[in-house]
Design a protein around this motif. Sequence first.
Motif, PDB file in Angstrom:
ATOM      1  N   ARG A  27       0.832  -1.106  -0.024  1.00 19.12           N
ATOM      2  CA  ARG A  27       0.033  -0.112   0.023  1.00 19.12           C
ATOM      3  C   ARG A  27       0.972   1.321  -0.019  1.00 19.12           C
ATOM      4  O   ARG A  27       0.254   2.510  -0.041  1.00 19.12           O
ATOM      5  CB  ARG A  27      -0.786  -0.163   1.020  1.00 19.12           C
ATOM      6  CG  ARG A  27      -1.875  -1.229   1.266  1.00 19.12           C
ATOM      7  CD  ARG A  27      -3.073  -1.035   2.236  1.00 19.12           C
ATOM      8  NE  ARG A  27      -2.463  -0.948   3.507  1.00 19.12           N
ATOM      9  CZ  ARG A  27      -2.088  -2.056   4.300  1.00 19.12           C
ATOM     10  NH1 ARG A  27      -2.051  -3.037   3.860  1.00 19.12           N
ATOM     11  NH2 ARG A  27      -1.542  -1.716   5.504  1.00 19.12           N
ATOM     12  N   ASP A  28       2.054   1.060   0.042  1.00 13.91           N
ATOM     13  CA  ASP A  28       3.098   2.142  -0.263  1.00 13.91           C
ATOM     14  C   ASP A  28       3.551   2.202  -1.448  1.00 13.91           C
ATOM     15  O   ASP A  28       3.903   1.277  -2.092  1.00 13.91           O
ATOM     16  CB  ASP A  28       4.389   1.927   0.870  1.00 13.91           C
ATOM     17  CG  ASP A  28       3.957   1.905   2.250  1.00 13.91           C
ATOM     18  OD1 ASP A  28       3.059   3.078   2.705  1.00 13.91           O
ATOM     19  OD2 ASP A  28       4.431   0.838   3.071  1.00 13.91           O
ATOM     20  N   LEU A  49       7.820   3.723  -8.416  1.00 10.74           N
ATOM     21  CA  LEU A  49       7.552   4.888  -9.515  1.00 10.74           C
ATOM     22  C   LEU A  49       9.086   5.326  -9.717  1.00 10.74           C
ATOM     23  O   LEU A  49       9.816   5.617  -8.703  1.00 10.74           O
ATOM     24  CB  LEU A  49       6.719   5.927  -9.208  1.00 10.74           C
ATOM     25  CG  LEU A  49       6.277   6.961 -10.341  1.00 10.74           C
ATOM     26  CD1 LEU A  49       5.510   6.424 -11.607  1.00 10.74           C
ATOM     27  CD2 LEU A  49       5.827   8.128  -9.641  1.00 10.74           C
ATOM     28  N   PHE A  50       9.659   5.102 -10.932  1.00  9.28           N
ATOM     29  CA  PHE A  50      10.923   5.305 -11.089  1.00  9.28           C
ATOM     30  C   PHE A  50      11.174   6.948 -11.855  1.00  9.28           C
ATOM     31  O   PHE A  50      10.632   7.209 -12.875  1.00  9.28           O
ATOM     32  CB  PHE A  50      11.542   4.520 -11.943  1.00  9.28           C
ATOM     33  CG  PHE A  50      11.815   3.176 -11.274  1.00  9.28           C
ATOM     34  CD1 PHE A  50      12.565   2.958 -10.139  1.00  9.28           C
ATOM     35  CD2 PHE A  50      11.112   2.015 -11.571  1.00  9.28           C
ATOM     36  CE1 PHE A  50      12.421   1.688  -9.335  1.00  9.28           C
ATOM     37  CE2 PHE A  50      11.123   0.789 -11.245  1.00  9.28           C
ATOM     38  CZ  PHE A  50      11.851   0.530  -9.959  1.00  9.28           C
ATOM     39  N   TYR A  51      11.859   7.682 -11.019  1.00  7.77           N
ATOM     40  CA  TYR A  51      12.169   8.912 -11.385  1.00  7.77           C
ATOM     41  C   TYR A  51      12.701   9.039 -12.785  1.00  7.77           C
ATOM     42  O   TYR A  51      12.397   9.896 -13.692  1.00  7.77           O
ATOM     43  CB  TYR A  51      13.194   9.788 -10.494  1.00  7.77           C
ATOM     44  CG  TYR A  51      13.523  11.108 -10.843  1.00  7.77           C
ATOM     45  CD1 TYR A  51      12.740  12.208 -10.477  1.00  7.77           C
ATOM     46  CD2 TYR A  51      14.892  11.498 -11.386  1.00  7.77           C
ATOM     47  CE1 TYR A  51      13.240  13.306 -10.769  1.00  7.77           C
ATOM     48  CE2 TYR A  51      15.163  12.595 -11.741  1.00  7.77           C
ATOM     49  CZ  TYR A  51      14.317  13.785 -11.451  1.00  7.77           C
ATOM     50  OH  TYR A  51      14.838  15.062 -11.626  1.00  7.77           O
ATOM     51  N   ASP A  52      13.687   8.116 -13.106  1.00  7.53           N
ATOM     52  CA  ASP A  52      14.354   8.085 -14.449  1.00  7.53           C
ATOM     53  C   ASP A  52      13.510   7.829 -15.465  1.00  7.53           C
ATOM     54  O   ASP A  52      14.081   7.843 -16.695  1.00  7.53           O
ATOM     55  CB  ASP A  52      15.552   6.954 -14.425  1.00  7.53           C
ATOM     56  CG  ASP A  52      15.705   6.108 -13.182  1.00  7.53           C
ATOM     57  OD1 ASP A  52      14.978   6.268 -12.299  1.00  7.53           O
ATOM     58  OD2 ASP A  52      16.681   5.335 -13.112  1.00  7.53           O
ATOM     59  N   GLY A  75      -3.056   3.851  -6.707  1.00  5.98           N
ATOM     60  CA  GLY A  75      -3.539   3.943  -5.530  1.00  5.98           C
ATOM     61  C   GLY A  75      -2.681   3.521  -4.472  1.00  5.98           C
ATOM     62  O   GLY A  75      -1.992   2.512  -4.439  1.00  5.98           O
ATOM     63  N   PHE A  76      -2.335   4.383  -3.566  1.00  2.00           N
ATOM     64  CA  PHE A  76      -1.634   3.986  -2.342  1.00  2.00           C
ATOM     65  C   PHE A  76      -1.552   5.192  -0.996  1.00  2.00           C
ATOM     66  O   PHE A  76      -2.378   6.014  -1.313  1.00  2.00           O
ATOM     67  CB  PHE A  76      -0.139   4.244  -2.860  1.00  2.00           C
ATOM     68  CG  PHE A  76       0.261   5.725  -3.391  1.00  2.00           C
ATOM     69  CD1 PHE A  76       0.877   6.570  -2.638  1.00  2.00           C
ATOM     70  CD2 PHE A  76      -0.051   6.198  -4.690  1.00  2.00           C
ATOM     71  CE1 PHE A  76       1.093   7.854  -3.102  1.00  2.00           C
ATOM     72  CE2 PHE A  76       0.318   7.302  -5.121  1.00  2.00           C
ATOM     73  CZ  PHE A  76       0.750   8.178  -4.274  1.00  2.00           C
ATOM     74  N   GLU A  77      -1.063   4.478   0.075  1.00  5.53           N
ATOM     75  CA  GLU A  77      -1.429   5.253   1.052  1.00  5.53           C
ATOM     76  C   GLU A  77      -0.185   6.201   1.548  1.00  5.53           C
ATOM     77  O   GLU A  77      -0.557   7.137   2.326  1.00  5.53           O
ATOM     78  CB  GLU A  77      -1.936   4.417   2.313  1.00  5.53           C
ATOM     79  CG  GLU A  77      -3.144   3.588   2.065  1.00  5.53           C
ATOM     80  CD  GLU A  77      -3.678   2.796   3.034  1.00  5.53           C
ATOM     81  OE1 GLU A  77      -2.738   2.352   3.917  1.00  5.53           O
ATOM     82  OE2 GLU A  77      -4.313   1.721   2.613  1.00  5.53           O
ATOM     83  N   ARG A  78       0.838   5.740   1.341  1.00  2.00           N
ATOM     84  CA  ARG A  78       2.114   6.558   1.716  1.00  2.00           C
ATOM     85  C   ARG A  78       3.013   6.486   0.515  1.00  2.00           C
ATOM     86  O   ARG A  78       3.236   5.463   0.002  1.00  2.00           O
ATOM     87  CB  ARG A  78       2.986   5.771   2.759  1.00  2.00           C
ATOM     88  CG  ARG A  78       2.167   5.787   4.237  1.00  2.00           C
ATOM     89  CD  ARG A  78       3.434   5.489   5.145  1.00  2.00           C
ATOM     90  NE  ARG A  78       3.819   4.026   4.957  1.00  2.00           N
ATOM     91  CZ  ARG A  78       4.329   3.359   5.869  1.00  2.00           C
ATOM     92  NH1 ARG A  78       4.903   3.617   6.996  1.00  2.00           N
ATOM     93  NH2 ARG A  78       4.503   2.215   5.594  1.00  2.00           N
ATOM     94  N   ARG A 114      -2.436  17.554   1.695  1.00  5.22           N
ATOM     95  CA  ARG A 114      -1.587  16.381   1.349  1.00  5.22           C
ATOM     96  C   ARG A 114      -2.793  15.171   1.158  1.00  5.22           C
ATOM     97  O   ARG A 114      -3.522  15.311   2.000  1.00  5.22           O
ATOM     98  CB  ARG A 114      -0.721  15.922   2.265  1.00  5.22           C
ATOM     99  CG  ARG A 114       0.265  15.260   1.939  1.00  5.22           C
ATOM    100  CD  ARG A 114       1.757  15.315   1.788  1.00  5.22           C
ATOM    101  NE  ARG A 114       2.237  15.580   3.091  1.00  5.22           N
ATOM    102  CZ  ARG A 114       2.329  14.953   4.144  1.00  5.22           C
ATOM    103  NH1 ARG A 114       1.762  13.690   4.140  1.00  5.22           N
ATOM    104  NH2 ARG A 114       3.016  15.591   5.198  1.00  5.22           N
ATOM    105  N   LYS A 115      -2.711  14.558   0.202  1.00  5.99           N
ATOM    106  CA  LYS A 115      -3.460  13.473  -0.184  1.00  5.99           C
ATOM    107  C   LYS A 115      -2.967  12.154   0.559  1.00  5.99           C
ATOM    108  O   LYS A 115      -3.894  11.181   1.030  1.00  5.99           O
ATOM    109  CB  LYS A 115      -3.377  13.177  -1.643  1.00  5.99           C
ATOM    110  CG  LYS A 115      -4.171  11.945  -2.165  1.00  5.99           C
ATOM    111  CD  LYS A 115      -4.384  12.178  -3.817  1.00  5.99           C
ATOM    112  CE  LYS A 115      -3.000  12.121  -4.427  1.00  5.99           C
ATOM    113  NZ  LYS A 115      -3.115  12.443  -5.822  1.00  5.99           N
ATOM    114  N   VAL A 116      -1.603  12.104   0.720  1.00  2.00           N
ATOM    115  CA  VAL A 116      -1.236  10.835   1.106  1.00  2.00           C
ATOM    116  C   VAL A 116      -0.165  10.919   2.278  1.00  2.00           C
ATOM    117  O   VAL A 116       0.366  11.918   2.372  1.00  2.00           O
ATOM    118  CB  VAL A 116      -0.518   9.752   0.092  1.00  2.00           C
ATOM    119  CG1 VAL A 116      -1.624   9.192  -0.877  1.00  2.00           C
ATOM    120  CG2 VAL A 116       0.666  10.602  -0.698  1.00  2.00           C
TER     121      VAL A 116
END
Length: 370
Positions: A27-28, A49-52, A75-78, A114-116
């Motif tokens: 969930r992260d 999720l990759f910045y590059d 969808g994620f919580e943190r 803030r959303k998460v």
Amino acid sequence: MKFAVRPQIHGYETFAQFAEAHRVTNRDLIFTQRILHESFMQGSPAQTLFYDDFCGGEPTDVAVDAMLVAVHKLGFERLIAIGGGSILDCAKMLALDSEDNVAGLFKAGVQPGRKVGLMLVPTTCGTGCEVTCVSVLDFPGIGSKMGKGFDAGFADHAVLIDEMLSKIPYYVFATSSADALVHALEIYLAPTANAYTDMFCMAAARAILQGYRRIVEHGRDVIQQDAKSYLAASNMAGIALANVLAGGVHAIAMHFGSAHHVPHGEATRLFLPAVFKVYFEKEPAGKIADIARLIEEALGLPAGRENPFDALDRLLAEVVPTKQLSQYGMAEGDIRVYADKVIETQQRLLVNNYVPLSASDIAGIYSRLM
Ligand SMILES: [Fe+2]
């Protein structure tokens, strides 16, 4: 006077210890670089999720717009951002509760919540942006970098993990720690500094100068032994930065870095000695005298024998070498234009100078570094 330490600060030796203590799950969302994920986070259940995938160097408004689109589909919580200043700065915007793009978010007065949850883990020892709420982006369309503080950009947790420094390339170590030194020294001199920021700035500057002296005397192997000290120093300078803005060195560096694609830490280090020599010349008896003494002490120099900022210049040349401005592509004809542009676009920082710097002062600084 106001002073706050916003996120809770944690220290761990390894990513595994951190992941266990904070119960990292699917969930992260971990926002990082592929190489960091491969080196330290293999086997983590968190989404990634990759910045590059969006950006090669420092973030632009266009790249962050694409990141915002990608993040809104997940969808994620943190959000757990693990990386250098660029990644942490982007993460502060990605965690906001807003459908706006960068142009919308950077509009004056726009302050979404803030959303998460947000956790920031630095993998360099410089920007201190794990404890600030500012996001700095490059806007190639207007030819400058700009920063904005988001009230909701303060993380819930800032986490210092020693092993993140274990594979840091020397150049990244050198330029990021130099940026932390610039934060500490600039904020110490800022007119809005206070007793609390002074304490954090002095402790940070002393640790970095002593560390640099050890590198000169014993070689680069001592950097790993001093990892905790550098992480703490850049974090302390970051705490000062969260309360008081940086000044003229950053103002000049932000414009130059954008114009010549020079990474932030290299650009701030480049202008530090020259700006401080002007300050020392104009007002030697003020708070800059404390910094002069600190340099003498940390470097073991006899008091008053030479200009301490010449000694700082020599130390930085050994530990964090840079080039002449002309070697970065700056021409003599750019000097006046750049000086005027700094005055025009960087007032947010210039108001925090130790003594005022005019366009002529700034032009003189460029000329000496050509
Ligand atoms: Fe900086």
